[in-house]
Design a protein around this motif. Structure first.
Motif, PDB file in Angstrom:
ATOM      1  N   ALA A  64       0.715  -0.993   0.451  1.00  0.00           N
ATOM      2  CA  ALA A  64       0.234   0.070   0.062  1.00  0.00           C
ATOM      3  C   ALA A  64       1.245   1.172   0.120  1.00  0.00           C
ATOM      4  N   PRO A  65       0.583   2.516  -0.482  1.00  0.00           N
ATOM      5  CA  PRO A  65       0.779   3.623  -0.469  1.00  0.00           C
ATOM      6  C   PRO A  65       1.480   4.123   0.600  1.00  0.00           C
ATOM      7  N   THR A  66       0.938   3.954   1.709  1.00  0.00           N
ATOM      8  CA  THR A  66       0.218   4.353   3.458  1.00  0.00           C
ATOM      9  C   THR A  66       1.039   3.109   3.998  1.00  0.00           C
ATOM     10  N   VAL A  67       1.823   1.826   3.301  1.00  0.00           N
ATOM     11  CA  VAL A  67       2.336   1.074   4.916  1.00  0.00           C
ATOM     12  C   VAL A  67       2.983   1.965   5.495  1.00  0.00           C
ATOM     13  N   SER A  68       3.149   1.305   6.590  1.00  0.00           N
ATOM     14  CA  SER A  68       3.756   1.615   7.721  1.00  0.00           C
ATOM     15  C   SER A  68       5.126   0.442   8.069  1.00  0.00           C
ATOM     16  N   VAL A  69       6.563   0.978   8.134  1.00  0.00           N
ATOM     17  CA  VAL A  69       7.224   0.127   9.113  1.00  0.00           C
ATOM     18  C   VAL A  69       7.762   0.396  10.268  1.00  0.00           C
ATOM     19  N   VAL A  70       7.371  -0.528  11.251  1.00  0.00           N
ATOM     20  CA  VAL A  70       7.620  -1.016  12.736  1.00  0.00           C
ATOM     21  C   VAL A  70       8.773  -0.905  13.200  1.00  0.00           C
ATOM     22  N   VAL A  71      10.342  -1.348  13.263  1.00  0.00           N
ATOM     23  CA  VAL A  71      10.961  -1.949  14.033  1.00  0.00           C
ATOM     24  C   VAL A  71      10.856  -1.220  15.216  1.00  0.00           C
ATOM     25  N   ASP A  72      11.415  -2.457  16.326  1.00  0.00           N
ATOM     26  CA  ASP A  72      11.829  -2.658  17.573  1.00  0.00           C
ATOM     27  C   ASP A  72      12.970  -2.761  17.738  1.00  0.00           C
ATOM     28  N   SER A  73      13.519  -2.771  18.110  1.00  0.00           N
ATOM     29  CA  SER A  73      15.197  -3.157  18.204  1.00  0.00           C
ATOM     30  C   SER A  73      15.455  -4.393  19.543  1.00  0.00           C
ATOM     31  N   HIS A  75      15.019  -4.056  22.821  1.00  0.00           N
ATOM     32  CA  HIS A  75      15.708  -3.819  24.399  1.00  0.00           C
ATOM     33  C   HIS A  75      14.335  -2.693  25.008  1.00  0.00           C
ATOM     34  N   GLY A  76      13.371  -3.564  24.727  1.00  0.00           N
ATOM     35  CA  GLY A  76      12.167  -2.428  24.964  1.00  0.00           C
ATOM     36  C   GLY A  76      12.035  -1.256  25.499  1.00  0.00           C
ATOM     37  N   GLY A  77      11.461  -0.799  25.178  1.00  0.00           N
ATOM     38  CA  GLY A  77      11.392   1.654  26.237  1.00  0.00           C
ATOM     39  C   GLY A  77      10.879   1.520  24.980  1.00  0.00           C
ATOM     40  N   PRO A  78       9.937   3.025  24.944  1.00  0.00           N
ATOM     41  CA  PRO A  78       9.644   3.089  23.421  1.00  0.00           C
ATOM     42  C   PRO A  78      10.938   3.631  23.015  1.00  0.00           C
ATOM     43  N   SER A  79      12.230   4.034  22.981  1.00  0.00           N
ATOM     44  CA  SER A  79      13.181   4.533  22.139  1.00  0.00           C
ATOM     45  C   SER A  79      13.865   3.622  21.208  1.00  0.00           C
ATOM     46  N   GLY A  80      13.114   2.555  21.794  1.00  0.00           N
ATOM     47  CA  GLY A  80      14.025   1.430  20.489  1.00  0.00           C
ATOM     48  C   GLY A  80      12.923   1.109  19.469  1.00  0.00           C
ATOM     49  N   ILE A  81      11.731   1.544  19.256  1.00  0.00           N
ATOM     50  CA  ILE A  81      11.008   1.294  18.043  1.00  0.00           C
ATOM     51  C   ILE A  81      11.118   2.837  17.590  1.00  0.00           C
ATOM     52  N   ARG A  82      11.545   2.067  16.051  1.00  0.00           N
ATOM     53  CA  ARG A  82      11.039   3.026  15.174  1.00  0.00           C
ATOM     54  C   ARG A  82      10.087   2.770  14.044  1.00  0.00           C
ATOM     55  N   VAL A  83       9.723   4.005  13.859  1.00  0.00           N
ATOM     56  CA  VAL A  83       7.859   3.857  12.632  1.00  0.00           C
ATOM     57  C   VAL A  83       8.771   4.740  11.431  1.00  0.00           C
ATOM     58  N   VAL A  84       8.149   3.916  10.526  1.00  0.00           N
ATOM     59  CA  VAL A  84       8.630   5.004   8.830  1.00  0.00           C
ATOM     60  C   VAL A  84       7.819   4.388   8.567  1.00  0.00           C
ATOM     61  N   GLN A  85       7.018   5.220   7.600  1.00  0.00           N
ATOM     62  CA  GLN A  85       5.171   5.752   7.010  1.00  0.00           C
ATOM     63  C   GLN A  85       5.543   6.284   5.153  1.00  0.00           C
ATOM     64  N   GLY A  86       5.114   5.131   4.473  1.00  0.00           N
ATOM     65  CA  GLY A  86       5.142   5.715   3.464  1.00  0.00           C
ATOM     66  C   GLY A  86       5.802   4.900   2.078  1.00  0.00           C
ATOM     67  N   PHE A  87       5.938   4.685   1.188  1.00  0.00           N
ATOM     68  CA  PHE A  87       5.933   3.504   0.551  1.00  0.00           C
ATOM     69  C   PHE A  87       6.989   4.094   0.314  1.00  0.00           C
ATOM     70  N   GLU A  88       7.899   5.285  -0.384  1.00  0.00           N
ATOM     71  CA  GLU A  88       9.380   5.569  -0.519  1.00  0.00           C
ATOM     72  C   GLU A  88      10.564   5.148   0.339  1.00  0.00           C
ATOM     73  N   ASP A  89      10.121   5.388   1.783  1.00  0.00           N
ATOM     74  CA  ASP A  89      10.749   5.717   3.122  1.00  0.00           C
ATOM     75  C   ASP A  89      10.563   3.799   4.144  1.00  0.00           C
TER      76      ASP A  89
END
Length: 156
Positions: A64-73, A75-89
């Motif tokens: 989907a053009p609005t796809v989201s990729v969630v990368v969880d390290s 290690h716990g905690g919110p600082s270990g989670i990154r979200v990338v949204q949109g097809f290009e990224d």
């Protein structure tokens, strides 16, 4: 033979229909999941191949053009989670993560009882990838790095 009134037949069918309604709905959902499962596994295979070969045109056909990729390290905690949204990224993250190297293997397996991928380095799991769908499009990709739950991986 005894004559049966039509109202008795109608009442019995209506009562049975009310009791079977929720059961049929649950059965219908199960049938849909059973029918969609091969499509999802095939879409995850195409995702794997297209990202590995850096084929963005092919990725665009089922992501989907609005796809989201969630990368969880992991290690716990919110600082270990990154979200990338949109097809290009998202395509950049996927291409980087699925690039073939000598000691890294991307294996198509079930993750959380759904179509997914397991990434291993030298035989040890380093990431799990779960994929969510809306219709036929991949709308969410969950990447868990260093998945603690895979330390004692059971092969089927």
């Amino acid at each position: 033979m005894e004559a049966i009134e039509m109202s008795e037949i109608t009442r019995g069918a209506t009562a049975t229909g009310r009791m079977l309604g929720p059961a049929i709905a649950r059965c219908g959902w199960s049938v849909w999941e059973w029918l969609a499962r091969p499509l999802h596994y095939r879409a995850v295979h195409h995702l794997h191949v297209a990202a590995e070969t850096h084929d963005r045109d092919r990725l665009r056909t089922f992501v989907a053009p609005t796809v989201s990729v969630v990368v969880d390290s992991g290690h716990g905690g919110p600082s270990g989670i990154r979200v990338v949204q949109g097809f290009e990224d998202a395509s950049i993250v996927l291409e980087h993560g699925f690039t073939r190297t000598a000691d890294v293997l991307v294996d198509e397996r079930s993750v959380n009882n759904q179509a997914g991928l397991i990434i291993t380095r030298a035989g040890a799991p380093i990431a799990s990838v779960a994929v969510d769908f809306t219709g036929r499009f991949i709308t969410m990709i969950w990447i868990r790095l260093e998945p603690a739950g895979l330390r004692h991986w059971n092969s089927v």
